[in-house]
Scaffold this motif. Sequence first.
Motif, PDB file in Angstrom:
ATOM      1  N   VAL A 273      -6.407 -29.328 -49.529  1.00  0.00           N
ATOM      2  CA  VAL A 273      -7.330 -28.589 -50.576  1.00  0.00           C
ATOM      3  C   VAL A 273      -8.718 -29.263 -50.166  1.00  0.00           C
ATOM      4  O   VAL A 273      -8.842 -30.360 -50.348  1.00  0.00           O
ATOM      5  CB  VAL A 273      -6.976 -28.356 -51.771  1.00  0.00           C
ATOM      6  N   GLN A 274      -9.747 -28.518 -50.045  1.00  0.00           N
ATOM      7  CA  GLN A 274     -11.211 -28.831 -50.209  1.00  0.00           C
ATOM      8  C   GLN A 274     -11.979 -27.461 -50.137  1.00  0.00           C
ATOM      9  O   GLN A 274     -11.486 -26.563 -49.832  1.00  0.00           O
ATOM     10  CB  GLN A 274     -11.602 -29.706 -48.849  1.00  0.00           C
ATOM     11  N   ARG A 275     -13.304 -27.777 -50.330  1.00  0.00           N
ATOM     12  CA  ARG A 275     -14.209 -26.664 -50.288  1.00  0.00           C
ATOM     13  C   ARG A 275     -14.218 -26.054 -48.795  1.00  0.00           C
ATOM     14  O   ARG A 275     -14.909 -26.740 -47.930  1.00  0.00           O
ATOM     15  CB  ARG A 275     -15.429 -26.858 -50.757  1.00  0.00           C
ATOM     16  N   GLN A 276     -13.772 -24.894 -48.382  1.00  0.00           N
ATOM     17  CA  GLN A 276     -14.016 -24.509 -47.090  1.00  0.00           C
ATOM     18  C   GLN A 276     -13.778 -23.038 -47.145  1.00  0.00           C
ATOM     19  O   GLN A 276     -13.507 -22.366 -47.947  1.00  0.00           O
ATOM     20  CB  GLN A 276     -12.687 -25.115 -46.118  1.00  0.00           C
ATOM     21  N   TYR A 277     -14.252 -22.341 -45.813  1.00  0.00           N
ATOM     22  CA  TYR A 277     -14.143 -21.047 -45.836  1.00  0.00           C
ATOM     23  C   TYR A 277     -12.802 -20.356 -45.982  1.00  0.00           C
ATOM     24  O   TYR A 277     -11.813 -21.025 -45.024  1.00  0.00           O
ATOM     25  CB  TYR A 277     -14.717 -20.470 -44.195  1.00  0.00           C
TER      26      TYR A 277
END
Length: 402
Positions: A103-107
């Motif tokens: 998980v991470q901030r990504q499109y």
Amino acid sequence: MLAGVLGCFAGRFGRVEPRRAATAFVTGLLSDLEVKTCWQLAEQAGHARPDAIQRLLYRAVWDADAVRDDLRQLITDRFGGPDAVLVVDETGDLKKGQHSVGVQRQYSGTAGRIENSQVGVFLGYAGASGHTLIDRRVYLPASWTDDRDRCQAAGVPDEIGFATKSQLAADMITAAIDAGVPAGWAAADEAYGNSAVFRAHLRGHGLGYVLAVSCSHLIPLDGGKTRVRADRVAAELPASAWQRRSAGAGSKGPRFYDWAWLDDVCTDADPDDGGRHSLLVRRNATTGELAFYRCWTPQPAALAQFVRVAGIRWTVETSFQAAKSQVGLDQHQVRRWDSWHRFTTLALAALAVLAICAADAAHHDPADTGLIKLTVNEVRRLINACIIRPISDLTHRLHWSG
């Protein structure tokens, strides 16, 4: 069919307890539960506690990849053929927190924007009689693979390093080919088609491909001496270059588009690959919107074959929709590497039940009756109406509400 799918991998469990839990798990995914977490699946199965279902994902001894192999064999035995298409794509699941693997901030295509999410890359299989998903990989961004403590906390094996989504897709295709999966073609969207390495990988397997590329993708002409944007090439095509053809049946009938095919271009690849390179352009007859595809075949092929494969790429989108709306593919609440692969594999098993039942219903349907063909949604409704018997004992329901 439910028994057949469950039976194909029953031997992968050394003990009866996890085998029974897996049966309850897949049956629960097919049920009409609104939310399909371990707690809800355990209640549906009639268990007093969620322990057995949770243990199946976390601590029980079984190999999710071996189960995947059994499912893949079952599906390709049913849908397989020399002209089948391997389709790759990814899908994102929105997540909160930072501990779920990958998980991470990504499109996220699911949200249509950058969000805190987890991305899985999937391999679909589309034959003449049906299609479904046959493999999966969780994408680990560099923010994860560069932090080995974080990976260890999530149970990521030490040997797992960073791999792009196209590399994960290539790995799944290699695994399928090595397992003897019958296929003659591959298809993917522009995230994969723009990768020269991915295209070369497919040629190495002798797989014909129809891969979408971006409008700004540089098309090599004159043996690679000249490179022109794909949209510029299309703008210079004469009206006589376009042919109207169907890309396959849609929900409202045949999907007609205008197609232009430039044979023997895009020749910047290995000149010894022995195949034919071409550019395919699709134009929406109503809006004029264009789509572009780089194509390759080991042997000469007709325009109709490329159009068919381009149209089949959308089967992976319908598989994602069915997997999420019908069997809870995106409803897992797991954090660890093994748990993600186990949940996802069992969701693919539930999806296989629906896909094969729908294909069998279409195959055995008599001459046109004027009725709508059975869909995976309707198959699941019938499974719940005719097969699954939910626990209705009031004491059991009150126990879980306490």
